[in-house]
Design an enzyme around this catalytic site. Structure first.
Site, PDB file in Angstrom:
ATOM      1  N   HIS A  65     -12.936  11.384  10.893  1.00 51.66           N
ATOM      2  CA  HIS A  65     -11.813  11.145   9.975  1.00 51.66           C
ATOM      3  C   HIS A  65     -12.053  11.897   8.664  1.00 51.66           C
ATOM      4  O   HIS A  65     -13.167  12.337   8.381  1.00 51.66           O
ATOM      5  CB  HIS A  65     -11.661   9.652   9.662  1.00 51.66           C
ATOM      6  CG  HIS A  65     -11.003   8.868  10.755  1.00 51.66           C
ATOM      7  ND1 HIS A  65     -11.706   8.366  11.826  1.00 51.66           N
ATOM      8  CD2 HIS A  65      -9.705   8.507  10.941  1.00 51.66           C
ATOM      9  CE1 HIS A  65     -10.870   7.725  12.629  1.00 51.66           C
ATOM     10  NE2 HIS A  65      -9.640   7.796  12.125  1.00 51.66           N
ATOM     11  N   GLY A  80      -0.146   4.824  -0.998  1.00 52.13           N
ATOM     12  CA  GLY A  80      -1.256   5.444  -0.274  1.00 52.13           C
ATOM     13  C   GLY A  80      -0.778   6.448   0.761  1.00 52.13           C
ATOM     14  O   GLY A  80       0.429   6.656   0.947  1.00 52.13           O
ATOM     15  N   ARG A  81      -1.747   7.054   1.438  1.00 55.26           N
ATOM     16  CA  ARG A  81      -1.417   8.079   2.453  1.00 55.26           C
ATOM     17  C   ARG A  81      -0.491   7.508   3.529  1.00 55.26           C
ATOM     18  O   ARG A  81       0.553   8.085   3.848  1.00 55.26           O
ATOM     19  CB  ARG A  81      -2.714   8.600   3.115  1.00 55.26           C
ATOM     20  CG  ARG A  81      -3.502   9.572   2.277  1.00 55.26           C
ATOM     21  CD  ARG A  81      -4.841   9.904   2.947  1.00 55.26           C
ATOM     22  NE  ARG A  81      -5.729   8.767   2.837  1.00 55.26           N
ATOM     23  CZ  ARG A  81      -6.668   8.637   1.883  1.00 55.26           C
ATOM     24  NH1 ARG A  81      -6.855   9.605   1.024  1.00 55.26           N
ATOM     25  NH2 ARG A  81      -7.419   7.561   1.809  1.00 55.26           N
ATOM     26  N   LYS A  98     -11.826   8.275   3.952  1.00 62.06           N
ATOM     27  CA  LYS A  98     -11.704   7.020   4.716  1.00 62.06           C
ATOM     28  C   LYS A  98     -12.822   6.068   4.313  1.00 62.06           C
ATOM     29  O   LYS A  98     -13.987   6.440   4.255  1.00 62.06           O
ATOM     30  CB  LYS A  98     -11.738   7.299   6.231  1.00 62.06           C
ATOM     31  CG  LYS A  98     -11.540   6.034   7.060  1.00 62.06           C
ATOM     32  CD  LYS A  98     -11.273   6.342   8.517  1.00 62.06           C
ATOM     33  CE  LYS A  98     -11.260   5.091   9.382  1.00 62.06           C
ATOM     34  NZ  LYS A  98     -10.222   4.124   9.014  1.00 62.06           N
ATOM     35  N   GLY A 139      -1.611  -2.280   9.695  1.00 62.53           N
ATOM     36  CA  GLY A 139      -2.416  -1.233  10.333  1.00 62.53           C
ATOM     37  C   GLY A 139      -3.736  -1.059   9.610  1.00 62.53           C
ATOM     38  O   GLY A 139      -4.542  -0.198   9.970  1.00 62.53           O
ATOM     39  N   THR A 140      -3.943  -1.880   8.584  1.00 61.59           N
ATOM     40  CA  THR A 140      -5.192  -1.794   7.814  1.00 61.59           C
ATOM     41  C   THR A 140      -6.380  -2.054   8.735  1.00 61.59           C
ATOM     42  O   THR A 140      -6.279  -2.826   9.689  1.00 61.59           O
ATOM     43  CB  THR A 140      -5.134  -2.822   6.660  1.00 61.59           C
ATOM     44  OG1 THR A 140      -4.059  -2.444   5.802  1.00 61.59           O
ATOM     45  CG2 THR A 140      -6.414  -2.855   5.856  1.00 61.59           C
ATOM     46  N   THR A 141      -7.508  -1.409   8.430  1.00 62.88           N
ATOM     47  CA  THR A 141      -8.716  -1.599   9.246  1.00 62.88           C
ATOM     48  C   THR A 141      -9.859  -2.100   8.364  1.00 62.88           C
ATOM     49  O   THR A 141      -9.749  -2.101   7.141  1.00 62.88           O
ATOM     50  CB  THR A 141      -9.135  -0.275   9.922  1.00 62.88           C
ATOM     51  OG1 THR A 141      -9.343   0.713   8.901  1.00 62.88           O
ATOM     52  CG2 THR A 141      -8.079   0.208  10.890  1.00 62.88           C
ATOM     53  N   GLY A 187       0.855  -1.191   0.000  1.00 59.50           N
ATOM     54  CA  GLY A 187       0.000   0.000   0.000  1.00 59.50           C
ATOM     55  C   GLY A 187       0.885   1.232   0.000  1.00 59.50           C
ATOM     56  O   GLY A 187       0.518   2.296   0.502  1.00 59.50           O
TER      57      GLY A 187
HETATM   58  P1  NAD Z   1      -5.033   4.876   0.947  1.00 57.39           P
HETATM   59  O1  NAD Z   1      -6.261   4.549   0.149  1.00 57.39           O
HETATM   60  O2  NAD Z   1      -4.426   6.225   0.826  1.00 57.39           O
HETATM   61  O3  NAD Z   1      -3.885   3.801   0.653  1.00 57.39           O
HETATM   62  C1  NAD Z   1      -4.118   2.426   0.466  1.00 57.39           C
HETATM   63  C2  NAD Z   1      -3.205   1.976  -0.655  1.00 57.39           C
HETATM   64  O4  NAD Z   1      -3.304   0.550  -0.765  1.00 57.39           O
HETATM   65  C3  NAD Z   1      -3.599   2.554  -2.033  1.00 57.39           C
HETATM   66  O5  NAD Z   1      -2.503   3.232  -2.609  1.00 57.39           O
HETATM   67  C4  NAD Z   1      -4.012   1.332  -2.829  1.00 57.39           C
HETATM   68  O6  NAD Z   1      -3.691   1.430  -4.226  1.00 57.39           O
HETATM   69  C5  NAD Z   1      -3.178   0.258  -2.140  1.00 57.39           C
HETATM   70  N1  NAD Z   1      -3.618  -1.111  -2.431  1.00 57.39           N
HETATM   71  C6  NAD Z   1      -4.883  -1.581  -2.566  1.00 57.39           C
HETATM   72  N2  NAD Z   1      -4.849  -2.899  -2.866  1.00 57.39           N
HETATM   73  C7  NAD Z   1      -3.531  -3.258  -2.916  1.00 57.39           C
HETATM   74  C8  NAD Z   1      -2.843  -4.461  -3.175  1.00 57.39           C
HETATM   75  N3  NAD Z   1      -3.489  -5.607  -3.464  1.00 57.39           N
HETATM   76  N4  NAD Z   1      -1.506  -4.463  -3.126  1.00 57.39           N
HETATM   77  C9  NAD Z   1      -0.814  -3.338  -2.826  1.00 57.39           C
HETATM   78  N5  NAD Z   1      -1.401  -2.154  -2.598  1.00 57.39           N
HETATM   79  C10 NAD Z   1      -2.754  -2.122  -2.630  1.00 57.39           C
HETATM   80  O7  NAD Z   1      -5.436   4.574   2.465  1.00 57.39           O
HETATM   81  P2  NAD Z   1      -4.656   5.025   3.796  1.00 57.39           P
HETATM   82  O8  NAD Z   1      -5.252   6.262   4.317  1.00 57.39           O
HETATM   83  O9  NAD Z   1      -3.188   4.938   3.577  1.00 57.39           O
HETATM   84  O10 NAD Z   1      -5.109   3.850   4.785  1.00 57.39           O
HETATM   85  C11 NAD Z   1      -4.830   2.494   4.506  1.00 57.39           C
HETATM   86  C12 NAD Z   1      -5.424   1.628   5.610  1.00 57.39           C
HETATM   87  O11 NAD Z   1      -4.766   1.927   6.844  1.00 57.39           O
HETATM   88  C13 NAD Z   1      -6.907   1.869   5.877  1.00 57.39           C
HETATM   89  O12 NAD Z   1      -7.516   0.637   6.221  1.00 57.39           O
HETATM   90  C14 NAD Z   1      -6.916   2.811   7.054  1.00 57.39           C
HETATM   91  O13 NAD Z   1      -8.100   2.748   7.814  1.00 57.39           O
HETATM   92  C15 NAD Z   1      -5.736   2.277   7.828  1.00 57.39           C
HETATM   93  N6  NAD Z   1      -5.100   3.210   8.755  1.00 57.39           N
HETATM   94  C16 NAD Z   1      -4.631   2.667   9.907  1.00 57.39           C
HETATM   95  C17 NAD Z   1      -3.937   3.426  10.807  1.00 57.39           C
HETATM   96  C18 NAD Z   1      -3.370   2.763  12.032  1.00 57.39           C
HETATM   97  O14 NAD Z   1      -2.746   3.441  12.867  1.00 57.39           O
HETATM   98  N7  NAD Z   1      -3.520   1.441  12.174  1.00 57.39           N
HETATM   99  C19 NAD Z   1      -3.719   4.786  10.561  1.00 57.39           C
HETATM  100  C20 NAD Z   1      -4.209   5.331   9.378  1.00 57.39           C
HETATM  101  C21 NAD Z   1      -4.889   4.531   8.471  1.00 57.39           C
END
Ligand code: NAD
Length: 240
Positions: free
Chosen positions: A143, A15-16, A147, A87-89, A12
């Site tokens: 959020h 992503g952010r 999200k 950390g994915t949710t 990922g």
């Molecule tokens: P985002 O959408 O910005 O990033 C997710 C990335 O995953 C994207 O770039 C997407 O293209 C990529 N992705 C999707 N399928 C994929 C695959 N099969 N292989 C590789 N990459 C793939 O989202 P985000 O804001 O970065 O958040 C990601 C996750 O983390 C969410 O579930 C969010 O709730 C969670 N999160 C957790 C915490 C924590 O502290 N645990 C903090 C922030 C966000």
């Protein structure tokens, strides 16, 4: 793993959160980038099918992607006995079971919030729920508009810890999705003539990125298992 540089593969990565983890690794001496995978293109980012190949020269994988993708990456890490930190949710019960199954072969660390301070407040909320028996409890989270899941994994974890401590149903949760809010959580305990609030406001994603790397360093070299921040911070005993 003390004094050893940990080579981290990010999933990922475009992503952010993936970008925040990369920035944290690039600014640190204790970590080195072993690779980045994402569907979305980016500098140095490879497609997800490169994951297994890149894992060979990584000490751990750190994931912030989607529940489906995380389960697939966890299974590959299990096959190779490499630590997997996610950390994915938004995991379904079936997906959580898949992560736990991977944890039978490799260390799997899953935390809906990678802030050590937030994890401490999970314990504080559980303690308050246990002691403030006649107080009503309500959880509110806010959020950014992009999200995907609601309520947040963090709000659900507060609710689970509270229900476990007090018995009975999960307390109600309300959610707001607006603007660029990184992550706000408030657990309200409302009693007669007074109220208590346990609140956390994240100021930067660097917080979660640093927490995920701390988890990776902790998980590396550990026995297979399904771990979270309660294990890392040794918080389970606090609630007994
Ligand atoms: P985002 O959408 O910005 O990033 C997710 C990335 O995953 C994207 O770039 C997407 O293209 C990529 N992705 C999707 N399928 C994929 C695959 N099969 N292989 C590789 N990459 C793939 O989202 P985000 O804001 O970065 O958040 C990601 C996750 O983390 C969410 O579930 C969010 O709730 C969670 N999160 C957790 C915490 C924590 O502290 N645990 C903090 C922030 C966000």
């Amino acid at each position: 793993m003390a004094n050893k540089v940990l080579r981290v593969l990010i999933t990922g990565a475009a992503g952010r959160m993936g970008r925040a983890v990369r920035a944290e690794i690039e600014a640190a001496t204790a970590f080195r980038l072993a690779g980045c995978v994402d569907f979305r293109p980016g500098p140095g980012v490879e497609t997800p099918d490169a994951f297994e190949y890149l894992l060979a020269s990584a000490d751990a994988a750190v994931d912030f992607s989607t529940p489906e993708a995380a389960c697939e990456f966890a299974a590959v890490c299990a096959r190779h006995r490499k630590p997997f930190v996610t950390g994915t949710t938004g995991f379904s019960p079936k997906q959580t079971a898949a992560l736990k199954a991977a944890g039978r072969k490799a260390p799997v660390f899953a935390a809906p919030n990678m802030s050590p301070a937030v994890n401490l407040t999970f314990a504080l909320a559980a303690l308050a729920a246990k002691r403030l028996k006649n107080f009503d409890i309500h959880i509110h989270e806010a959020h950014h508009a992009a999200k995907r899941d609601a309520p947040s994994g963090t709000a659900l974890r507060y609710a689970e810890r509270i229900a476990l401590a007090r018995g009975g149903d999960l307390p109600p949760i309300t959610s707001a999705r607006a603007g660029d809010i990184i992550g706000d959580h408030t657990v309200l305990f409302a009693g007669p003539h007074e109220r208590v609030e346990i609140a956390h406001r994240a100021h930067s994603r660097a917080l979660f990125a640093a927490g995920a790397l701390k988890a990776a360093a902790w998980a590396a070299g550990r026995k297979p298992g399904f771990y979270d921040y309660f294990d890392l911070l040794e918080l389970r005993d606090l609630l007994k």
